[in-house]
Design an enzyme around this catalytic site. Structure first.
Site, PDB file in Angstrom:
ATOM      1  N   HIS A 144      15.022  -5.893   1.878  1.00 55.95           N
ATOM      2  CA  HIS A 144      14.611  -7.031   2.702  1.00 55.95           C
ATOM      3  C   HIS A 144      15.815  -7.827   3.193  1.00 55.95           C
ATOM      4  CE1 HIS A 144      10.120  -7.309   1.927  1.00 55.95           C
ATOM      5  NE2 HIS A 144      10.500  -6.335   1.110  1.00 55.95           N
ATOM      6  N   GLU A 169      15.946 -10.029   5.378  1.00 55.21           N
ATOM      7  CA  GLU A 169      15.642 -11.418   5.752  1.00 55.21           C
ATOM      8  C   GLU A 169      15.934 -12.386   4.605  1.00 55.21           C
ATOM      9  OE1 GLU A 169      12.596 -10.952   3.043  1.00 55.21           O
ATOM     10  OE2 GLU A 169      13.107  -9.515   4.619  1.00 55.21           O
ATOM     11  N   GLY A 187       0.790  -1.221   0.000  1.00 59.25           N
ATOM     12  CA  GLY A 187       0.000   0.000   0.000  1.00 59.25           C
ATOM     13  C   GLY A 187       0.823   1.272   0.000  1.00 59.25           C
ATOM     14  N   CYS A 224      11.617  -1.939   4.511  1.00 58.70           N
ATOM     15  CA  CYS A 224      10.656  -1.770   3.417  1.00 58.70           C
ATOM     16  C   CYS A 224       9.566  -0.762   3.795  1.00 58.70           C
ATOM     17  CB  CYS A 224      10.086  -3.124   3.016  1.00 58.70           C
ATOM     18  SG  CYS A 224       9.284  -3.122   1.394  1.00 58.70           S
ATOM     19  N   PHE A 225       8.325  -1.190   3.947  1.00 58.73           N
ATOM     20  CA  PHE A 225       7.254  -0.286   4.363  1.00 58.73           C
ATOM     21  C   PHE A 225       7.626   0.391   5.682  1.00 58.73           C
ATOM     22  CE2 PHE A 225       2.776   0.636   5.688  1.00 58.73           C
ATOM     23  CZ  PHE A 225       2.351   1.281   4.539  1.00 58.73           C
ATOM     24  N   GLN A 237       9.620   3.484   5.183  1.00 57.31           N
ATOM     25  CA  GLN A 237       8.796   4.636   4.817  1.00 57.31           C
ATOM     26  C   GLN A 237       8.046   5.190   6.031  1.00 57.31           C
ATOM     27  OE1 GLN A 237       6.517   2.667   1.813  1.00 57.31           O
ATOM     28  NE2 GLN A 237       8.282   2.404   0.475  1.00 57.31           N
ATOM     29  N   GLY A 258       6.971   0.071  -4.363  1.00 54.84           N
ATOM     30  CA  GLY A 258       6.570   0.991  -5.422  1.00 54.84           C
ATOM     31  C   GLY A 258       6.466   2.414  -4.944  1.00 54.84           C
TER      32      GLY A 258
END
Length: 382
Positions: free
Chosen positions: A356, A358, A240, A266-267, A270, A310
């Protein structure tokens, strides 16, 4: 095999044959440059509502197994990590006809059918990728069987679906209940992990370092976190538009205010960036793959990383800026295009990366970041 068609928002159509379930699926068309690890890709919650176009020409060689899924089901039997498939659809060039791996329990085709994932095969994915690189990720649909209709009608279905920009999706993929992943032996530390779309291997990476992980739903509050008296807080990956994630941002600001060590990916990168006052934007076609180079501004070291995003943070390499929690800087950037790939407080108490570490699937270059977080929880300025 029955016909299928991939329809892009700009009106371009690609005709192939059905792959997986028959029917209709809608989502944002994106491409992934990974040549391996399709099971981990398909089960990554960060791909929710996206139609993934595989750039590798042959997909499915190693089948599907019960070990490599990356979407954790707390109700699953111990050792069963089949994984829920989160992608909206899958577009490939040449699906393999024979599975060749001793761990496989079924084929990719059969698993797509079992989980109701509509796909398409036999199209020139190289051309699709060129379109997406030139025009950007866009709304799309895959149609087969009874879902097939006149071209204008299919295009209308594609164009009337919501855009990924403005999509608030983390709550749709987050576990509705909290659960605990414990290390073998006595835990050294406790981490509260906010599940914004967490992948299965992340708590495992912590557990290997003696860390007990309490995975909390995206709706968790600061009091839920402090009740655990954690040594650190982790912000996971997820799908999202980060501009919609106001609850996660305020939660992060609360954690920073409590001076609890924080690590995000990642998210989560942000979210930390927004908590530090940075803005985000939607990228033209994003970064998705396991071969993306990232530069650490402090050391100049380049890591090859796994990525799936994205959206990105505004900023430039090495940029320093003031925040409500002290001085911060942009710590990492992508070697390909200069996109921000990490931010950190200069105090060392909070840091995040856009990729990432991991490594499921992907290279292990960035695994040291888990060790860095453990060092911060030990009281070292890592």
């Amino acid at each position: 095999m029955s016909p299928a068609v991939l329809v892009l928002e700009n009106g371009q159509r690609f005709t192939g044959v059905e792959f997986g379930a028959r029917g209709q699926t809608l989502g944002e068309a994106v491409f992934c440059t990974a040549m391996t690890g399709y099971q981990e890709t398909l089960t990554d919650p960060s791909y929710h509502r996206q139609i993934v176009v595989a750039t590798a020409p042959q997909i499915g060689n190693t089948g599907w197994n019960r070990e490599d899924g990356e979407s954790h089901d707390p109700a699953a039997a111990p050792g069963d990590e089949t994984g829920r498939i989160w992608v909206a659809g899958y577009a490939v060039r040449n699906p393999t006809r024979r599975v060749s791996n001793f761990r496989a329990t079924t084929s990719l085709q059969d698993e797509l059918v079992e989980q109701g994932i509509v796909g398409i095969a036999g199209i020139d994915t190289r051309t699709v990728v060129r379109v997406l690189r030139e025009h950007g990720s866009m709304r799309a649909g895959i149609f087969s069987g009874d879902a097939l209709a006149e071209p204008d009608e299919l295009l209308e279905r594609v164009r009337t679906q919501p855009s990924m920009a403005g999509a608030d999706l983390a709550g749709e993929v987050s576990s509705p209940v909290d659960y605990v992943i414990s290390p073998d032996g006595e835990p050294r530390f406790t981490v509260a992990a906010i599940d914004l779309g967490i992948k299965t291997n992340t708590p495992r990476m912590f557990a290997e370092r003696g860390v007990r992980v309490h995975v909390l739903p995206a709706s968790a509050t600061l009091s839920d976190i402090t009740a655990l008296s954690p040594d650190g807080v982790f912000l996971s990956n997820g799908p999202g538009d980060p501009a919609t994630a106001d609850h996660a941002v305020e939660l992060t600001r609360g954690v920073l205010g409590e001076d609890i060590p924080l690590f995000g990916i990642c998210f989560g990168n942000q979210i930390l960036g927004r908590a530090l006052g940075r803005s985000t934007y939607k990228m033209k076609f994003g970064h998705r793959g396991i071969n993306i180079p990232v530069i650490d501004h402090a050391t100049g070291k380049v890591s090859i990383t796994a990525q799936n995003h994205g959206f990105a943070l505004e900023g430039s390499a090495g940029e320093e800026f003031d925040t409500d929690f002290g001085r911060a800087r942009v710590s990492h950037v992508c070697a390909n295009d200069g996109t921000v790939e990490g931010v950190e407080l200069l105090s060392g108490r909070a840091f995040s990366v856009q990729y990432h570490p991991e490594a499921a699937a992907g290279p292990h270059d960035a695994a040291y970041l888990f060790d860095r977080f453990v060092a911060v929880m030990q009281g070292e300025n890592a």
